[in-house]
Design a protein around this motif. Sequence first.
Motif, PDB file in Angstrom:
ATOM      1  N   MET A 139       1.338  -5.340  -8.164  1.00 58.04           N
ATOM      2  CA  MET A 139       1.678  -4.029  -7.612  1.00 58.04           C
ATOM      3  C   MET A 139       2.840  -3.415  -8.378  1.00 58.04           C
TER       4      MET A 139
ATOM      5  N   PRO B 115      -4.466   1.948  -3.188  1.00 55.49           N
ATOM      6  CA  PRO B 115      -4.148   0.516  -3.020  1.00 55.49           C
ATOM      7  C   PRO B 115      -5.378  -0.346  -2.781  1.00 55.49           C
TER       8      PRO B 115
ATOM      9  N   LEU C 161       2.687   1.638  -3.468  1.00 52.44           N
ATOM     10  CA  LEU C 161       1.758   2.016  -4.537  1.00 52.44           C
ATOM     11  C   LEU C 161       1.287   3.455  -4.371  1.00 52.44           C
TER      12      LEU C 161
ATOM     13  N   SER D 144       0.833  -1.209   0.000  1.00 52.00           N
ATOM     14  CA  SER D 144       0.000   0.000   0.000  1.00 52.00           C
ATOM     15  C   SER D 144       0.865   1.255   0.000  1.00 52.00           C
TER      16      SER D 144
END
Length: 449
Positions: free
Chosen positions: A410, A266, A258, A255
């Motif tokens: 990701m 995320p 990103l 998270s």
Amino acid sequence: MDQSPPKLSLTARIFIGMIAGIVTGTLLQALFDDSGDFAFSVFGITVSTYTVLVEGIFHVIGQVFINSLKMLVVPLVFVSLVCGIMNLTEPSKLGRLGGKSVLLYVSTTAIAITLAMLAAIVVQPGAGVALPTDAQYVAKEAPSLAQVLIDIFPDNPFESFAQGKMLQVIVFAVLFGVAMAMAGKAGKRLGGVFEDLNVVIMRLVTILMNLAPYGVFALLAKLFADINPDTIFSLLKYFLLVLAVLVLHAFGTYSVLLSMLARMNPLMLFRKMRDAALFAFSTASSSATLPVTLETATKKLGVKNSVASFTVPLGSTINMDGTAIMQGVATVFIAQVYGVDLTTADLLMVILTATLASVGTAGVPGVGLLMLAMVLNQVNLPVEGIALIIGVDRLLDMTRTAVNVTGDCMVACIVGKSEGELDVERYNDPDAAQRDEDLDFEHFDRNPG
């Protein structure tokens, strides 16, 4: 007027199959133990009910499903990567894609093992565990660095295809795609064939995804019918700690990266990763899940094929975040069981060795335990300690595979955004993927021929 009930989404069907498989396997283990199993006779041959169900029906269905997925991996990666490479407008872009992808994969692996070791030092999962007297584990010999570099380049691409050596397949696909881009009209004509092949292969992926709930059910029913609950309870602290760090890394590290590097939400990534994560959990294989992961990256997350076809297969080969977490916790766990104090230099050596080994041993069977053996040797810990954790490794392997494929997507999103090859509108549209899925399956249902 059509009053038919609404069709369940693929995610819901896979989840139902997964839960049904876990429940079925658990009930089979409880009902058909040594005292409760019953047998029947067929043509004078006595057959165990448990054997017929678990080692027969469930095993066959599960392995057919896994083999069907693996069947697609090499042609999917080769065709998709050739299509992506031949459409690159800048030759320098390929170098940027490779550099960014490898840097991100290695960085997340280093973060993963660091988190794992810090958590293990604080929680001390090995405290109070009895020292084994008969633990045995024979580690396979790891290849040298020189041999690893040599093995990346295939001497026979057809042999690489047949044996599923993904790094070699990727290298050959890249070279083939570059040659097609430089071949003028001949390359364009052949490119049309590859584009059509890519469409056909993705349709085959859709067909197999429609059968996924049944394969997932069979795989998990067999696993939970065979697993020994006593082993899990005896290593409960280690088991829960690895799970906790896996969850922290997936929802925390991914998270943050990103959000910071791509400025993307995320939560949308995790929402759209559900199918691929469930596949990964059920199969415990990044390679077997690759067709689903690649489709998730392109159709659901909006990563253009020119980027996804390179970063996702590369990630399925060298991205070892989940395995690194297991290694970090396992190394500290084994040291605590054997009463060995790891120095700061030892801890840094573990981080360095595991991070570099994640790339170097990518094509070796049993890579997770092989990497762990390499790490233990570096800090003079007994390799036999691996025998302590083998009993619970299968369940943890399922979870860390789900983490690995999430990391693959990701990285694909971050690299795609940095290269302007990410459809931001599709990424942020929560319903786009569902509409595509419904269209695919309607076509499949109504046009089976």
